[in-house]
Design a protein around this motif. Structure first.
Motif, PDB file in Angstrom:
ATOM      1  N   SER A  13      34.385 -36.319   7.313  1.00 55.10           N
ATOM      2  CA  SER A  13      33.517 -37.491   7.341  1.00 55.10           C
ATOM      3  C   SER A  13      33.833 -38.341   8.575  1.00 55.10           C
ATOM      4  O   SER A  13      33.718 -37.853   9.698  1.00 55.10           O
ATOM      5  CB  SER A  13      33.683 -38.256   6.026  1.00 55.10           C
TER       6      SER A  13
ATOM      7  N   GLY B 289      31.825 -32.292   6.974  1.00 55.61           N
ATOM      8  CA  GLY B 289      30.977 -33.449   6.686  1.00 55.61           C
ATOM      9  C   GLY B 289      30.942 -34.405   7.860  1.00 55.61           C
ATOM     10  O   GLY B 289      30.942 -35.619   7.690  1.00 55.61           O
TER      11      GLY B 289
ATOM     12  N   ASP C  64      24.404 -33.718   1.142  1.00 59.99           N
ATOM     13  CA  ASP C  64      25.474 -34.675   1.429  1.00 59.99           C
ATOM     14  C   ASP C  64      25.009 -36.086   1.122  1.00 59.99           C
ATOM     15  O   ASP C  64      24.177 -36.646   1.838  1.00 59.99           O
ATOM     16  CB  ASP C  64      25.911 -34.544   2.892  1.00 59.99           C
TER      17      ASP C  64
ATOM     18  N   CYS D 150      25.899 -37.143   5.918  1.00 59.36           N
ATOM     19  CA  CYS D 150      26.537 -36.276   6.924  1.00 59.36           C
ATOM     20  C   CYS D 150      26.093 -34.841   6.664  1.00 59.36           C
ATOM     21  O   CYS D 150      26.894 -33.951   6.398  1.00 59.36           O
ATOM     22  CB  CYS D 150      28.051 -36.413   6.830  1.00 59.36           C
TER      23      CYS D 150
ATOM     24  N   HIS E  28      29.311 -34.128  -0.331  1.00 63.17           N
ATOM     25  CA  HIS E  28      30.119 -34.664   0.769  1.00 63.17           C
ATOM     26  C   HIS E  28      31.538 -34.076   0.778  1.00 63.17           C
ATOM     27  O   HIS E  28      32.441 -34.653   1.353  1.00 63.17           O
ATOM     28  CB  HIS E  28      30.151 -36.198   0.693  1.00 63.17           C
TER      29      HIS E  28
END
Length: 173
Positions: free
Chosen positions: A70, A94, A132, A136, A159
Motif C-alpha cells: 500500500s 497493493g 481493492d 490500489c 487490499h
C-alpha cells in the motif's frame, strides 16, 4: 553480505500486523536477513521530508529485496528513484503511483523519473487486485507496469490484508 529483505508496511500500519511477520519468517527460513521497520511517518509526513529519514535508516545493495504494501509500495517508487545502487528486486503489493482516493497522499511525489526507478531494480513485481477497497487496484498496477515494465500479477484479494500472502512469497527471488 548475504541476501537481505526490507518489508515496508502500509499507511497507518505496523510491521507486526497482517502478513508482514509471516513473510519475514518465510524469508528468514530461506536465508534472508529481514528488516521490518516501523515508519509511523509513512504517508503522513510529506515525501520530501520523509524520504531522507528512510534512506538514512536502511542500507541498499545488489542483494536487497524490497517489499512494500500500500503506502509502503508507493514509498518504494521514491526509494528506487533516489538510491544510487540497483537492488535485486522490488515487490509492490497493493501499490499505486497516482492518488487512489480523495484526500491527500503525502507519500506520492508530484512526478517520477521512471528511467531512474527502472534502473535501480533488476526485477520489479506488482501485485494488485481487481477488488481493492483502498483503490490500489489493477489499474494502478497497470500504470506502474506501463511506466516500468516488470511483472504485473492481478488477483481478486482486496487490499491484501490477510495473515499470509503465499503469492508474494512465491514471487520473491
Amino acid at each position: 553480505m548475504g541476501r537481505r529483505a526490507i518489508i515496508f508496511h502500509g499507511t497507518r500500519a505496523d510491521p507486526r500486523w497482517i502478513w508482514y511477520p509471516w513473510l519475514a519468517d518465510r524469508l528468514r527460513a530461506r536465508g534472508y536477513d529481514v528488516e521490518t521497520p516501523h515508519h509511523p511517518g509513512l504517508n503522513v509526513d510529506p515525501i520530501e521530508t520523509f524520504l531522507p529519514t528512510v534512506l538514512g535508516a536502511h542500507t541498499f545493495d545488489e542483494d536487497t529485496v524490497l517489499v512494500g504494501h500500500s503506502g509502503g509500495a508507493a514509498l518504494l517508487l521514491a526509494v528506487l528513484e533516489h538510491i544510487d545502487v540497483t537492488v535485486a528486486q522490488a515487490v509492490l503489493v497493493g501499490g499505486y503511483c497516482t492518488n487512489p482516493n480523495p484526500g491527500p497522499e503525502p507519500v506520492l511525489q508530484e512526478s517520477y523519473d521512471w528511467d531512474a526507478i527502472r534502473s535501480h531494480a533488476r526485477d520489479l513485481v506488482y501485485l494488485n487486485s481487481v477488488t481493492d477497497e483502498a483503490g490500489c487496484d489493477a489499474e494502478q498496477g497497470r500504470a506502474m507496469f506501463d511506466h516500468l515494465g516488470g511483472t504485473l500479477v492481478v488477483r481478486d484479494d482486496g487490499h491484501f490484508l490477510t495473515d499470509t500472502l503465499e503469492i508474494a512469497d512465491r514471487l520473491i527471488l
